[in-house]
Design a protein around this motif. Sequence first.
Motif, PDB file in Angstrom:
ATOM      1  N   LEU A 186      -2.959  -0.440  -3.524  1.00  0.00           N
ATOM      2  CA  LEU A 186      -3.911   0.620  -3.160  1.00  0.00           C
ATOM      3  C   LEU A 186      -3.102   1.843  -2.743  1.00  0.00           C
ATOM      4  CD1 LEU A 186      -7.181   0.358  -1.209  1.00  0.00           C
ATOM      5  CD2 LEU A 186      -5.412   1.830  -0.246  1.00  0.00           C
ATOM      6  N   LEU A 187      -3.677   3.032  -2.972  1.00  0.00           N
ATOM      7  CA  LEU A 187      -2.985   4.273  -2.623  1.00  0.00           C
ATOM      8  C   LEU A 187      -3.883   5.127  -1.738  1.00  0.00           C
ATOM      9  CD1 LEU A 187      -0.849   6.408  -5.047  1.00  0.00           C
ATOM     10  CD2 LEU A 187      -2.278   7.487  -3.321  1.00  0.00           C
ATOM     11  N   VAL A 188      -3.322   5.603  -0.617  1.00  0.00           N
ATOM     12  CA  VAL A 188      -4.007   6.547   0.264  1.00  0.00           C
ATOM     13  C   VAL A 188      -3.262   7.863   0.159  1.00  0.00           C
ATOM     14  CG1 VAL A 188      -4.700   7.085   2.614  1.00  0.00           C
ATOM     15  CG2 VAL A 188      -4.695   4.705   1.841  1.00  0.00           C
ATOM     16  N   SER A 189      -3.953   8.922  -0.253  1.00  0.00           N
ATOM     17  CA  SER A 189      -3.280  10.196  -0.487  1.00  0.00           C
ATOM     18  C   SER A 189      -3.966  11.345   0.236  1.00  0.00           C
ATOM     19  CB  SER A 189      -3.236  10.511  -1.992  1.00  0.00           C
ATOM     20  OG  SER A 189      -2.666  11.791  -2.227  1.00  0.00           O
ATOM     21  N   ASP A 190      -3.137  12.181   0.852  1.00  0.00           N
ATOM     22  CA  ASP A 190      -3.629  13.455   1.364  1.00  0.00           C
ATOM     23  C   ASP A 190      -3.980  14.347   0.172  1.00  0.00           C
ATOM     24  OD1 ASP A 190      -4.236  15.529   3.077  1.00  0.00           O
ATOM     25  OD2 ASP A 190      -2.161  16.213   3.231  1.00  0.00           O
TER      26      ASP A 190
ATOM     27  N   GLY B   9      -3.303  16.052  -3.926  1.00  0.00           N
ATOM     28  CA  GLY B   9      -3.954  14.752  -4.089  1.00  0.00           C
ATOM     29  C   GLY B   9      -4.931  14.711  -5.246  1.00  0.00           C
ATOM     30  N   PHE B  10      -5.627  15.815  -5.504  1.00  0.00           N
ATOM     31  CA  PHE B  10      -6.548  15.860  -6.638  1.00  0.00           C
ATOM     32  C   PHE B  10      -5.796  15.640  -7.957  1.00  0.00           C
ATOM     33  CE2 PHE B  10      -9.522  18.836  -4.118  1.00  0.00           C
ATOM     34  CZ  PHE B  10     -10.274  17.764  -3.681  1.00  0.00           C
ATOM     35  N   GLU B  11      -4.684  16.344  -8.125  1.00  0.00           N
ATOM     36  CA  GLU B  11      -3.911  16.210  -9.355  1.00  0.00           C
ATOM     37  C   GLU B  11      -3.300  14.815  -9.460  1.00  0.00           C
ATOM     38  OE1 GLU B  11      -0.218  18.362 -11.787  1.00  0.00           O
ATOM     39  OE2 GLU B  11      -0.810  19.090  -9.792  1.00  0.00           O
ATOM     40  N   LEU B  12      -2.784  14.319  -8.347  1.00  0.00           N
ATOM     41  CA  LEU B  12      -2.217  12.964  -8.340  1.00  0.00           C
ATOM     42  C   LEU B  12      -3.259  11.941  -8.771  1.00  0.00           C
ATOM     43  CD1 LEU B  12      -0.006  10.888  -7.597  1.00  0.00           C
ATOM     44  CD2 LEU B  12      -0.862  10.991  -5.228  1.00  0.00           C
ATOM     45  N   CYS B  13      -4.464  12.077  -8.240  1.00  0.00           N
ATOM     46  CA  CYS B  13      -5.556  11.168  -8.583  1.00  0.00           C
ATOM     47  C   CYS B  13      -5.875  11.251 -10.075  1.00  0.00           C
ATOM     48  CB  CYS B  13      -6.785  11.506  -7.750  1.00  0.00           C
ATOM     49  SG  CYS B  13      -8.195  10.407  -8.011  1.00  0.00           S
ATOM     50  N   SER B  14      -5.983  12.468 -10.598  1.00  0.00           N
ATOM     51  CA  SER B  14      -6.311  12.643 -12.019  1.00  0.00           C
ATOM     52  C   SER B  14      -5.263  12.013 -12.927  1.00  0.00           C
ATOM     53  CB  SER B  14      -6.455  14.131 -12.352  1.00  0.00           C
ATOM     54  OG  SER B  14      -7.588  14.683 -11.740  1.00  0.00           O
ATOM     55  N   VAL B  15      -3.992  12.269 -12.628  1.00  0.00           N
ATOM     56  CA  VAL B  15      -2.916  11.746 -13.475  1.00  0.00           C
ATOM     57  C   VAL B  15      -2.907  10.220 -13.452  1.00  0.00           C
ATOM     58  CG1 VAL B  15      -0.422  11.639 -13.801  1.00  0.00           C
ATOM     59  CG2 VAL B  15      -1.501  13.809 -13.217  1.00  0.00           C
TER      60      VAL B  15
ATOM     61  N   ASP C  93       5.377  13.439  -0.846  1.00  0.00           N
ATOM     62  CA  ASP C  93       4.808  14.447  -1.736  1.00  0.00           C
ATOM     63  C   ASP C  93       4.186  13.745  -2.939  1.00  0.00           C
ATOM     64  OD1 ASP C  93       6.829  14.493  -4.143  1.00  0.00           O
ATOM     65  OD2 ASP C  93       8.068  14.565  -2.343  1.00  0.00           O
ATOM     66  N   GLY C  94       3.352  14.486  -3.671  1.00  0.00           N
ATOM     67  CA  GLY C  94       2.604  13.899  -4.779  1.00  0.00           C
ATOM     68  C   GLY C  94       3.472  13.435  -5.924  1.00  0.00           C
ATOM     69  N   LYS C  95       4.504  14.196  -6.254  1.00  0.00           N
ATOM     70  CA  LYS C  95       5.350  13.832  -7.396  1.00  0.00           C
ATOM     71  C   LYS C  95       6.117  12.541  -7.134  1.00  0.00           C
ATOM     72  CE  LYS C  95       5.938  18.451  -9.380  1.00  0.00           C
ATOM     73  NZ  LYS C  95       6.899  19.513  -9.769  1.00  0.00           N
ATOM     74  N   THR C  96       6.610  12.393  -5.913  1.00  0.00           N
ATOM     75  CA  THR C  96       7.312  11.159  -5.566  1.00  0.00           C
ATOM     76  C   THR C  96       6.361   9.975  -5.591  1.00  0.00           C
ATOM     77  OG1 THR C  96       8.808  12.416  -4.134  1.00  0.00           O
ATOM     78  CG2 THR C  96       8.761  10.036  -3.837  1.00  0.00           C
ATOM     79  N   ALA C  97       5.146  10.184  -5.097  1.00  0.00           N
ATOM     80  CA  ALA C  97       4.147   9.119  -5.118  1.00  0.00           C
ATOM     81  C   ALA C  97       3.798   8.728  -6.547  1.00  0.00           C
ATOM     82  CB  ALA C  97       2.891   9.566  -4.370  1.00  0.00           C
TER      83      ALA C  97
ATOM     84  N   ILE D  46       0.859  -1.175   0.000  1.00  0.00           N
ATOM     85  CA  ILE D  46       0.000   0.000   0.000  1.00  0.00           C
ATOM     86  C   ILE D  46       0.899   1.230   0.000  1.00  0.00           C
ATOM     87  CG2 ILE D  46      -1.668   1.339   1.336  1.00  0.00           C
ATOM     88  CD1 ILE D  46      -2.729  -1.322   2.439  1.00  0.00           C
ATOM     89  N   LEU D  47       0.574   2.198  -0.840  1.00  0.00           N
ATOM     90  CA  LEU D  47       1.344   3.437  -0.912  1.00  0.00           C
ATOM     91  C   LEU D  47       0.582   4.548  -0.191  1.00  0.00           C
ATOM     92  CD1 LEU D  47       3.739   5.077  -1.989  1.00  0.00           C
ATOM     93  CD2 LEU D  47       2.463   5.396  -4.129  1.00  0.00           C
ATOM     94  N   VAL D  48       1.264   5.232   0.716  1.00  0.00           N
ATOM     95  CA  VAL D  48       0.696   6.382   1.423  1.00  0.00           C
ATOM     96  C   VAL D  48       1.412   7.636   0.953  1.00  0.00           C
ATOM     97  CG1 VAL D  48       0.503   7.528   3.654  1.00  0.00           C
ATOM     98  CG2 VAL D  48      -0.011   5.096   3.466  1.00  0.00           C
ATOM     99  N   ALA D  49       0.667   8.613   0.452  1.00  0.00           N
ATOM    100  CA  ALA D  49       1.215   9.905   0.042  1.00  0.00           C
ATOM    101  C   ALA D  49       0.734  10.955   1.038  1.00  0.00           C
ATOM    102  CB  ALA D  49       0.768  10.252  -1.374  1.00  0.00           C
ATOM    103  N   GLU D  50       1.654  11.446   1.870  1.00  0.00           N
ATOM    104  CA  GLU D  50       1.296  12.375   2.944  1.00  0.00           C
ATOM    105  C   GLU D  50       2.523  13.198   3.306  1.00  0.00           C
ATOM    106  OE1 GLU D  50       0.045  14.705   5.392  1.00  0.00           O
ATOM    107  OE2 GLU D  50      -1.581  13.258   5.045  1.00  0.00           O
ATOM    108  N   ASP D  51       2.401  14.543   3.244  1.00  0.00           N
ATOM    109  CA  ASP D  51       3.565  15.392   3.505  1.00  0.00           C
ATOM    110  C   ASP D  51       3.881  15.558   4.981  1.00  0.00           C
ATOM    111  OD1 ASP D  51       2.236  18.745   3.436  1.00  0.00           O
ATOM    112  OD2 ASP D  51       1.174  16.848   3.717  1.00  0.00           O
TER     113      ASP D  51
END
Length: 301
Positions: free
Chosen positions: A95-99, A107-113, A80-84, A52-57
Amino acid sequence: ELVDGSEFVISLPLKNDAERVFDSGGRPEMTLTTVSGITSQEDEVADDSEYILVAEDSADLATYLASCLQGILPVHISHDGKTALAQATRHPPVLLVSDVMMPGMDGFELCSVLKDDRRTSHIPLILLTALASKESQVEGLKRLADAYIVKPFDKDHLVATVEMLLEQRRKLQVIYGKGNGLIPLGGREQEHQFIVEVREAITKRISDETLTVEALAIDLHFSRSQLHNKLKALTGHSASHYIRSIRIEHAQKLLAGTEFNVTQVAYQCGFRDPNYFSRVFSEEFGVPPGQWRREDKIWAN
């Protein structure tokens, strides 16, 4: 003058008993995960591992999130989002959990990409944020997030959401693994179309014994590892196993609908060795192809 007060004693149970692993030359090796099963963004994830990947600053919150989830699967943290995004593209997580509020790429941009990229669109994604407004939640769903959890969150709620999404993933794997052409309930059209394209690409070259995972990946404009990761996530099988299963499925149709002998069927389905074909057919259906054909005709009559 002394004033009575309270005394606080903090005990930190630190241990130094992690197992050390040595290579053949007696040198200590770096291991992927810590004893707690949490890795940082500096660590690499093994090619065949599920995580599981967690993206949280926030380092503290990232560690807490990981501690909540590590009982389910190993957890990798990106701050950060770019690293994630780079990590998820290189080796997609289960699965990915993102702030949402992160510097650089939120997180919105990460999700879209991720959802717009065929290599990663299948990854279940939970957005976790302090933005509790209805507009923010709608925005998250518009970005095709699979769930939206507002901070402060309840640990049990988070764990239940993760387990629910993973269970949906397992159910989709069963259906896609069978390849019956149906769009599963909860399955996205984009993933269904991908499976259709894979099946068509394999079927087009069904008699070609040189059709390998590498060749199929080129046909689909994927790298070998990207195709393997995507198929493993959607069907539960490796790319090579999936190619073989489509060959066996086609062989079953030829045995039932033609008069080709077993050897001819094997060659027409891309098996260069009829004995190997008989063995894998038996593994799939429990009986050799010749016996399966006889029993199928008996049932047909």
